[in-house]
Design a protein around this motif. Structure first.
Motif, short mmCIF file in Angstrom:
data_model
loop_
_atom_site.label_atom_id
_atom_site.label_comp_id
_atom_site.label_asym_id
_atom_site.label_seq_id
_atom_site.Cartn_x
_atom_site.Cartn_y
_atom_site.Cartn_z
N MET A 1 65.95 44.99 55.06
CA MET A 1 65.24 45.95 53.99
C MET A 1 64.14 46.24 54.59
O MET A 1 63.49 45.50 55.18
N MET A 2 63.14 47.22 53.80
CA MET A 2 61.94 47.60 54.01
C MET A 2 61.05 46.41 53.72
O MET A 2 61.23 45.60 52.75
N PRO A 3 59.89 46.14 54.31
CA PRO A 3 58.69 45.19 54.03
C PRO A 3 58.30 45.76 52.74
O PRO A 3 57.88 46.76 52.77
N ARG A 4 57.91 44.33 52.13
CA ARG A 4 57.16 44.68 50.93
C ARG A 4 55.61 44.12 50.93
O ARG A 4 55.48 43.34 52.04
N LYS A 5 54.79 44.49 50.23
CA LYS A 5 53.57 44.11 50.10
C LYS A 5 53.60 42.54 49.37
O LYS A 5 54.64 42.39 48.93
N PRO A 6 52.47 41.68 49.40
CA PRO A 6 52.47 40.68 48.95
C PRO A 6 52.76 40.73 47.38
O PRO A 6 52.46 41.61 46.73
N PHE A 7 53.48 39.61 46.99
CA PHE A 7 53.98 39.67 45.42
C PHE A 7 52.66 39.95 44.66
O PHE A 7 51.71 39.24 44.72
N PRO A 8 52.70 40.70 43.60
CA PRO A 8 51.55 41.01 42.53
C PRO A 8 51.51 39.76 41.75
O PRO A 8 52.46 39.14 41.01
N HIS A 9 50.16 39.32 41.41
CA HIS A 9 49.78 38.36 40.39
C HIS A 9 48.58 38.89 39.41
O HIS A 9 47.44 38.83 39.77
N PRO A 10 49.20 39.84 38.61
CA PRO A 10 48.27 40.32 37.68
C PRO A 10 47.33 39.54 36.82
O PRO A 10 46.48 39.56 36.31
N GLU A 11 48.05 38.20 36.65
CA GLU A 11 47.43 37.11 35.93
C GLU A 11 46.28 36.63 36.41
O GLU A 11 45.17 36.12 35.79
N ASP A 12 46.03 36.81 37.77
CA ASP A 12 44.60 36.51 38.43
C ASP A 12 43.76 37.70 38.51
O ASP A 12 42.42 37.35 39.06
N GLU A 13 44.10 38.81 38.21
CA GLU A 13 43.29 40.11 38.36
C GLU A 13 41.75 39.72 37.55
O GLU A 13 40.78 40.18 38.34
N LYS A 14 41.82 39.44 36.28
CA LYS A 14 40.64 39.34 35.59
C LYS A 14 39.67 38.37 36.27
O LYS A 14 38.28 38.54 36.36
N LYS A 15 40.14 37.18 36.69
CA LYS A 15 39.13 36.11 37.44
C LYS A 15 38.78 36.60 38.80
O LYS A 15 37.38 36.58 39.16
N LEU A 16 39.59 37.34 39.49
CA LEU A 16 39.33 37.97 40.82
C LEU A 16 38.11 38.99 40.52
O LEU A 16 37.24 39.15 41.56
N ALA A 17 38.15 39.84 39.58
CA ALA A 17 37.17 40.93 39.29
C ALA A 17 35.86 40.49 38.85
O ALA A 17 35.05 41.17 38.63
N GLU A 18 35.89 39.22 38.28
CA GLU A 18 34.63 38.80 37.83
C GLU A 18 33.56 38.71 39.01
O GLU A 18 33.56 38.44 39.93
N PRO A 19 32.07 39.16 38.48
CA PRO A 19 31.17 39.02 39.36
C PRO A 19 30.81 37.63 39.67
O PRO A 19 31.06 36.62 38.88
N ILE A 20 30.28 37.37 40.66
CA ILE A 20 29.60 36.22 41.30
C ILE A 20 28.38 35.60 40.42
O ILE A 20 27.54 36.53 40.61
N PRO A 21 28.47 34.37 39.55
CA PRO A 21 27.35 34.17 38.89
C PRO A 21 26.31 33.94 39.80
O PRO A 21 26.39 33.22 40.70
N GLY A 22 24.98 34.09 39.07
CA GLY A 22 23.66 33.82 40.01
C GLY A 22 23.67 34.19 41.25
O GLY A 22 23.04 33.73 42.14
N LEU A 23 24.18 35.43 41.62
CA LEU A 23 24.22 35.95 42.80
C LEU A 23 22.78 36.43 43.41
O LEU A 23 22.44 36.31 44.52
N TYR A 24 21.89 36.94 42.29
CA TYR A 24 20.69 37.73 42.69
C TYR A 24 19.68 36.43 42.72
O TYR A 24 19.76 35.69 41.52
N PRO A 25 18.75 36.06 43.50
CA PRO A 25 17.92 35.21 43.46
C PRO A 25 16.88 35.35 42.26
O PRO A 25 16.19 36.54 42.19
N GLY A 26 16.51 34.31 41.44
CA GLY A 26 15.57 34.47 40.23
C GLY A 26 16.17 35.19 39.17
O GLY A 26 15.19 35.40 38.21
N ALA A 27 17.45 35.38 39.08
CA ALA A 27 17.82 36.42 37.85
C ALA A 27 17.81 35.37 36.90
O ALA A 27 18.29 34.34 36.71
N VAL A 28 17.71 36.08 35.69
CA VAL A 28 17.69 35.13 34.45
C VAL A 28 18.59 36.02 33.48
O VAL A 28 18.77 36.86 33.55
N LYS A 29 19.26 34.99 32.48
CA LYS A 29 20.31 35.56 31.79
C LYS A 29 19.62 36.21 30.43
O LYS A 29 18.44 36.01 30.07
#
Length: 594
Positions: free
Chosen positions: A566-594
């Motif tokens: 059969m034709m090759p497939r892409k990696p199996f999708p995991h939509p449940e992980d998408e929200k976490k993966l799309a989140e920005p890295i916290p505290g990325l900018y030096p000196g940033a304040v909330k």
């Protein structure tokens, strides 16, 4: 196609996963299998692939000869577009098209031709006749069509024109108590730009070469887009329209006319684009969203004339007749399905499929969108049947409905046969469908049929010649396709692009981890003049290109059906992980304040 079909990001595929559309009322399929493991190993799909494809040059020659010598693609086209006409999902014409394709596929030798109910579309509707004319201070015919799912007028009705650009709520306040019996021009005038570039285009060698390169950077990689502001603007306009409709209904407005949109490169002049953009509310096909005031969409030049006169306080009287018919509040949509059964004892239960969406909007006859894709798929399987082939795997054709309302037919089919998100409800088409729905957050569950599905090939970019294929980010399949198209270079098929392309039914397969592909086609005048317009008729079709496209599809079907693996497939999708993966890295900018 329900959205513009230029190359899009993979975001569209994630959006498709947001709802497997199927009616709550219909019979439910077998329950999906257990949730796929976090790191599934699909030996049948991603195991060892041959480095060199077995190319059957004799079959290539036979397919070419049959398609070019005895081709029936234009015969299919004239019967479908001229003989049946526009095919709004849920309409009597759509039912005719489903029956005609089922019966025709049987006539040309396919087996198990049948219709599959994917769920509810909403109200059944058809346009019988629409006309408009100015009766004072001058007389003139006006070009207008009913907006989809508009109610009918009680015969010809006339009234004074009131121009409502609908820029802010103050317009409605000023007009309150003055609209009884009036005909409302709802929406701002728009300019008619000069056409300085050709409206018709075929890809150049340079453009095709560029498609072989990386995709345009995703949104967010460049200057920030204020999506919150865009959403706020849309919400404000929706609120204004809701308030306007409420007031106009209460005051007894006779009819509403909206201006047609523009086409690409300013090509939307002298044309009526009559699609979801012509509807006053979203999902107008649903009974709970029904617009109760007769409404139509008018050619921009005629609309602008009326609006200019009304803005200059010239009393303008217009007579309109919108004759439409509703056929039910809860109509269902159907896909047409037929097969060439596989013959290999170990591979015949595996399926390779081809298709396109059979439904259309209403102002033309749905020729390039997407009668073209449907009749090319029909011609591809006709060619194979005419050659009396015995494929190892089953070759299936599926012609979708409900594509224009949000890929409803293909989503419903995939939902029933292959997989859906765990614990996700199956809404009525349009109820929670369409792009813009939240990305799924639950794991994907698949059925036993999922394991036996090989690949799906789709055409939905008009009448243009096939120039190659998008792999939809399936990098392992690129060298396979490259070998397949090498003998087709003289037909103009030269390009393998690893980019994603969106807006049509292959996304429904891709969303559940199945190989789904859209071919690259010459753009022609698709986006400039014919996409969802009254010019989308058989006159825009190019016979040589349609014959070439059907030949290419037949070759792809045959090659897929005969491979040892059969034709090759892409990696199996995991939509449940998408929200976490799309989140920005916290505290990325030096000196940033909330």
């Amino acid at each position: 196609m329900f959205a513009k079909k230029h190359v899009r990001s993979a975001i569209a595929a994630a959006m498709v996963m947001a709802c497997g559309v199927i009616s709550a009322q219909q019979k439910k399929p077998d329950a999906p299998a257990a949730t796929a493991p976090a790191a599934p190993v699909h030996h049948h799909a991603n195991g060892a692939q041959p480095a060199v494809e077995k190319i059957d040059y004799d079959m290539y020659a036979r397919i070419r000869a049959e398609g070019l010598t005895h081709g029936k693609v234009m015969d299919f086209g004239y019967a479908l577009m001229d003989g049946i006409g526009p095919r709004l999902t849920g309409s009597p014409n759509m039912a005719k098209a489903n029956a005609w394709t089922r019966d025709t596929l049987t006539k040309i030798g396919l087996e198990n031709a049948h219709l599959e109910d994917w769920g509810e579309i909403g109200m059944g509707w058809q346009q019988i006749n629409t006309w408009a004319r100015m009766v004072g201070p001058d007389t003139a015919p006006l070009w207008m069509q009913a907006a989809p799912w508009s109610p009918a007028t009680a015969g010809p009705v006339s009234g004074e024109v009131v121009y409502v650009p609908l820029n802010d709520a103050s317009e409605l306040d000023r007009l309150k108590g003055t609209l009884k019996g009036k005909i409302i021009l709802l929406g701002a005038m728009r300019p008619t730009p000069d056409i300085t570039e050709p409206l018709f285009h075929r890809y150049t060698d340079e453009e095709l070469k560029d498609m072989e390169g990386p995709q345009t950077p995703r949104a967010g990689a460049g200057p920030a887009v204020n999506f919150a502001q865009l959403a706020a603007d849309r919400a404000r306009l929706a609120q204004l329209r809701t308030a306007a409709l409420k007031m106009m209904k209460e005051e007894g407005v006779a009819a509403i006319i909206t201006p047609t949109r523009d086409g690409g490169l300013g090509g939307g002049t002298g044309i009526i684009f009559d699609d979801n953009g012509a509807n006053i509310v979203r999902n107008a096909q649903l009974k709970e969203n029904a617009v109760t005031i007769p409404n139509g969409v008018m050619m921009i030049e005629h609309y602008n004339r009326l609006a200019r006169m009304a803005s200059a306080h010239v009393p303008v009287t217009v007579e309109v007749n919108i004759e439409t018919k509703f056929t039910g509040d809860h109509e269902h949509g159907f896909d047409t399905v037929a097969e060439i059964p596989g013959t290999d004892p170990t591979l015949k239960d595996q399926v390779v499929a081809v298709g396109g969406h059979l439904d259309s909007w209403i102002s033309g006859t749905g020729a390039t969108d997407n009668g073209a894709g449907s009749i090319m798929a029909m011609e591809a399987v006709r060619i194979l049947k005419a050659l009396n082939v015995k494929p190892k795997r089953t070759i299936r054709i599926i012609l979708w409905s409900g594509e224009e309302e949000g890929l409803c037919g293909s989503r419903g089919y995939v939902f029933q046969h292959y997989g859906a998100q765990e614990s996700q409800p199956a809404p009525v088409c349009g109820g929670a469908g369409g792009f813009g729905t939240p990305a799924p957050t639950t794991p994907l569950k698949v059925t036993k049929e999922w394991d036996k599905f090989d690949a799906y090939y789709n055409l939905d970019n008009g009448t243009g010649k096939v120039r190659g294929v998008f792999t939809q980010g399936n990098y392992a399949i690129a060298p396979i396709f490259a070998q397949w198209i090498a003998p087709l270079a003289d037909l103009g098929v030269t390009t393998i692009s690893n980019r994603n392309t969106g807006g049509t039914d292959h996304l429904s397969f891709d969303a559940v981890g199945l190989p789904g592909f859209q071919f690259i086609q010459d753009p022609m005048d698709y986006e400039t003049r014919v996409h969802h317009s009254d010019m989308d008729t058989m006159d825009r079709m190019h016979q040589a290109d349609l014959e070439q496209g059907a030949i290419v599809e037949a070759i792809f079907l045959w090659n897929t059906s005969q491979r040892e693996v059969m034709m090759p497939r892409k990696p199996f999708p995991h939509p449940e992980d998408e929200k976490k993966l799309a989140e920005p890295i916290p505290g990325l900018y030096p000196g940033a304040v909330k």
